[in-house]
Design a protein around this motif. Structure first.
Motif, PDB file in Angstrom:
ATOM      1  N   THR A  88       0.884  -1.229  -0.037  1.00 54.70           N
ATOM      2  CA  THR A  88       0.066  -0.129  -0.073  1.00 54.70           C
ATOM      3  C   THR A  88       0.569   1.327  -0.082  1.00 54.70           C
ATOM      4  O   THR A  88       0.494   2.170  -0.876  1.00 54.70           O
ATOM      5  CB  THR A  88      -0.995  -0.094   1.081  1.00 54.70           C
ATOM      6  N   HIS A  89       2.056   1.428   0.844  1.00 56.75           N
ATOM      7  CA  HIS A  89       2.935   2.337   0.727  1.00 56.75           C
ATOM      8  C   HIS A  89       3.501   2.579  -0.708  1.00 56.75           C
ATOM      9  O   HIS A  89       3.395   3.684  -1.124  1.00 56.75           O
ATOM     10  CB  HIS A  89       3.881   1.968   1.923  1.00 56.75           C
ATOM     11  N   ASP A  92       1.062   3.835  -2.962  1.00 57.86           N
ATOM     12  CA  ASP A  92       0.733   5.349  -2.624  1.00 57.86           C
ATOM     13  C   ASP A  92       1.979   6.297  -3.052  1.00 57.86           C
ATOM     14  O   ASP A  92       1.693   7.264  -3.932  1.00 57.86           O
ATOM     15  CB  ASP A  92       0.879   5.488  -1.242  1.00 57.86           C
ATOM     16  N   ARG A  93       3.039   5.824  -2.961  1.00 53.90           N
ATOM     17  CA  ARG A  93       4.248   6.416  -3.581  1.00 53.90           C
ATOM     18  C   ARG A  93       4.310   6.500  -5.019  1.00 53.90           C
ATOM     19  O   ARG A  93       4.665   7.712  -5.614  1.00 53.90           O
ATOM     20  CB  ARG A  93       5.704   5.831  -3.104  1.00 53.90           C
ATOM     21  N   GLY A  95       1.814   6.395  -6.963  1.00 48.14           N
ATOM     22  CA  GLY A  95       0.743   7.227  -7.243  1.00 48.14           C
ATOM     23  C   GLY A  95       1.321   8.822  -7.415  1.00 48.14           C
ATOM     24  O   GLY A  95       1.084   9.626  -8.209  1.00 48.14           O
ATOM     25  N   GLU A  96       2.041   9.219  -6.147  1.00 42.22           N
ATOM     26  CA  GLU A  96       2.649  10.449  -6.142  1.00 42.22           C
ATOM     27  C   GLU A  96       3.367  10.914  -7.247  1.00 42.22           C
ATOM     28  O   GLU A  96       3.833  11.738  -7.945  1.00 42.22           O
ATOM     29  CB  GLU A  96       3.376  10.541  -4.756  1.00 42.22           C
ATOM     30  N   TYR A 109      -0.850   4.907 -13.762  1.00 46.90           N
ATOM     31  CA  TYR A 109      -1.433   4.745 -12.433  1.00 46.90           C
ATOM     32  C   TYR A 109      -2.719   4.437 -12.230  1.00 46.90           C
ATOM     33  O   TYR A 109      -3.082   3.630 -11.751  1.00 46.90           O
ATOM     34  CB  TYR A 109      -0.901   5.872 -11.367  1.00 46.90           C
ATOM     35  N   LYS A 113      -4.719   1.304 -10.813  1.00 47.77           N
ATOM     36  CA  LYS A 113      -5.793   1.739  -9.726  1.00 47.77           C
ATOM     37  C   LYS A 113      -7.381   1.037 -10.199  1.00 47.77           C
ATOM     38  O   LYS A 113      -7.797   0.200  -9.428  1.00 47.77           O
ATOM     39  CB  LYS A 113      -5.885   3.017  -9.535  1.00 47.77           C
TER      40      LYS A 113
END
Length: 172
Positions: A88-89, A92-93, A95-96, A109, A113
């Motif tokens: 998950t981390h 998230d990264r 995605g950033e 991304y 998703k």
């Protein structure tokens, strides 16, 4: 009793061993790369695994076979939880990173998703229509995102696997 082999026979054996070794290496590399795709495909099920309440085991009594099995299940849950937190981390990264890039990066991304991470995932055809691109573009986005996530999750080993797989396909 000794068996005599001609140079031609030895060459054939060596060639066969090399071919089998390459086939095995390619299969193993592909499995490792698919591991990221498998992880994404089962992401929601793994999250669900963590949300189900587990029975508790009383520490004061001797363990029955049932309780030993529960301890095993608890171990699976702990490992799953740690991996899911890490993934998950990473997601998230990722995605950033993609959102800070160009439009294609952000689309890549969003493809991952919407294919794997949301409830009611979309199909590749639906995504192609949504983004106004060909379905092949969506598949390329998916492959590239999986490669990039593999590197973020598995580090240099993923990069080595990708290079082995590409090298093998060039030699075919």
């Amino acid at each position: 009793m000794a068996i005599e082999l001609t140079d031609g026979t030895i060459d054939k054996i060596v060639d066969k061993l090399i071919t089998k070794g390459n086939d095995f290496a390619e299969t193993e590399s592909e499995k490792e790369l698919r591991n990221t795709k498998d992880l994404l495909q089962h992401f929601r099920l793994l999250e669900n695994h963590l949300s189900i309440d587990m029975p508790t085991v009383d520490d004061d009594t001797p363990l029955s076979k049932y309780e030993i099995s529960l301890y095993s299940l608890l171990g699976y849950r702990v490992r799953t939880k740690e991996m899911m937190e890490f993934v998950t981390h990473i997601l998230d990264r990722y995605g950033e990173i993609c959102k800070a890039g160009i439009a294609e990066d952000e689309r890549r991304y969003n493809v991952i998703k919407k294919l794997y991470l949301i409830d009611g995932p979309l199909t590749r055809t639906q995504l192609a229509d949504q983004y106004g691109v060909d379905e092949k573009t969506i598949r390329r986005d998916e492959r590239k995102a999986i490669d990039e996530l593999s590197i973020m999750i598995f580090g240099i080993d993923a990069l080595n696997d990708m290079s082995k797989t590409r090298r093998m396909s060039v030699h075919k």
